[in-house]
Each structure stands twice: as structure tokens, then as C-alpha cells.
Design an enzyme around this catalytic site. Structure first.
Site, PDB file in Angstrom:
ATOM      1  N   PRO A  64       0.828  -1.211   0.000  1.00 35.84           N
ATOM      2  CA  PRO A  64       0.000   0.000   0.000  1.00 35.84           C
ATOM      3  C   PRO A  64       0.865   1.266   0.000  1.00 35.84           C
ATOM      4  CG  PRO A  64      -0.746  -1.543   1.688  1.00 35.84           C
ATOM      5  CD  PRO A  64       0.571  -2.057   1.157  1.00 35.84           C
ATOM      6  N   HIS A  65       0.526   2.177  -0.890  1.00 37.06           N
ATOM      7  CA  HIS A  65       1.208   3.468  -0.958  1.00 37.06           C
ATOM      8  C   HIS A  65       0.266   4.471  -1.603  1.00 37.06           C
ATOM      9  CE1 HIS A  65       2.105   1.347  -4.696  1.00 37.06           C
ATOM     10  NE2 HIS A  65       2.324   2.504  -5.281  1.00 37.06           N
TER      11      HIS A  65
END
Length: 143
Positions: free
Chosen positions: A60-61
């Protein structure tokens, strides 16, 4: 790649990928790596293009537009022994290790590359997923 022990969480459980992504984002906020506005951008990024990378990992980013919310480069490592599904009912994509990342400039690309190389060997993913301590996980990333 510097690993902060306070950003490693063992034995987590999430009902869905959104909760998992928010958890990673909140760790980055609490650690002083990103502003709170980075977290919704992490959810948006997954909607645009799944953050599931294969081999039981997700990274996740935030979106490119959220780069202004990054205060310093950081990475969270979250162990999810029972897994969390980043796919669909017809095409499940279960992640047992989450790497929440935020990078100044293009540093996030460097983080993704290092994680991808390490996790290309599924045995390394299993080591992290089975780790019994934070120090054990830090040891896998020691240079």
C-alpha cells in the site's frame, strides 16, 4: 532500506483490504512519515491499480498527487497470518505481509524495487509471515 521497529506489527487481522491499508497508513502518520491526508490517497491508489504484488504481499502506498503529504521516507511491515484478500470473490489475491510505504521524491520506487527483489523468493515472504519477533523481521532486511 532502514527498518523502524515501531513500524513493524505482528499477528494483525483485518476484515478487508481497506482496513488493512488504513492501518498501514495510520502507522506512517503516527511515525511522522506522512500527513493524515496521505491515508485516503493510499485507498485511492489501490482503486486505480491494485497494490497487491503477488507472492502473498501487498505494498500500500499513496497516489502521485499525495506526494506532497510525505514528510520523510518510511516503510511499515505488517504481518497478517490469516491473510487479507486484495482480490475479488472470483479472483482472490491473499496477502499475508503488507509493506506500507511513503517516499520523498522517487524514493518510493527504490523501496518497491527492494521489496520486490526480496519477496520474489516466496521463501522470504514465508520467513516474514512466520516471524515470531520484530527483531527477526529487522534481521531479514539488515544490509
Amino acid at each position: 532500506m532502514e527498518i523502524q521497529k515501531n513500524l513493524i506489527k505482528l499477528n494483525q487481522h483485518f476484515e478487508n483490504k481497506e482496513d488493512a491499508i488504513k492501518f498501514c497508513g495510520q502507522l506512517l502518520v503516527e511515525g511522522g512519515y506522512v500527513n493524515p491526508d496521505y491515508v485516503p490517497a493510499m485507498l485511492e491508489r489501490d482503486k486505480e491499480l491494485s497494490v497487491y504484488m503477488g507472492n502473498f504481499i501487498a505494498i500500500p502506498h499513496g497516489t502521485d498527487a499525495a506526494k506532497k503529504e510525505v514528510l520523510k521516507t518510511g516503510i511499515t511491515i505488517v504481518q497478517v497470518p490469516r491473510g487479507v484478500d486484495f482480490g475479488t470473490e472470483d479472483d482472490p489475491k491473499v496477502a499475508t505481509v503488507l509493506f506500507g510505504i511513503a517516499g520523498i521524491g522517487n524514493e518510493h520506487l527504490d523501496l518497491i524495487q527492494k521489496i520486490s527483489i526480496f519477496c520474489a523468493d516466496v521463501d522470504n515472504v514465508v520467513k516474514i509471515a512466520d516471524a515470531q519477533s520484530v527483531d527477526e523481521i529487522v534481521g531479514y532486511f539488515a544490509d
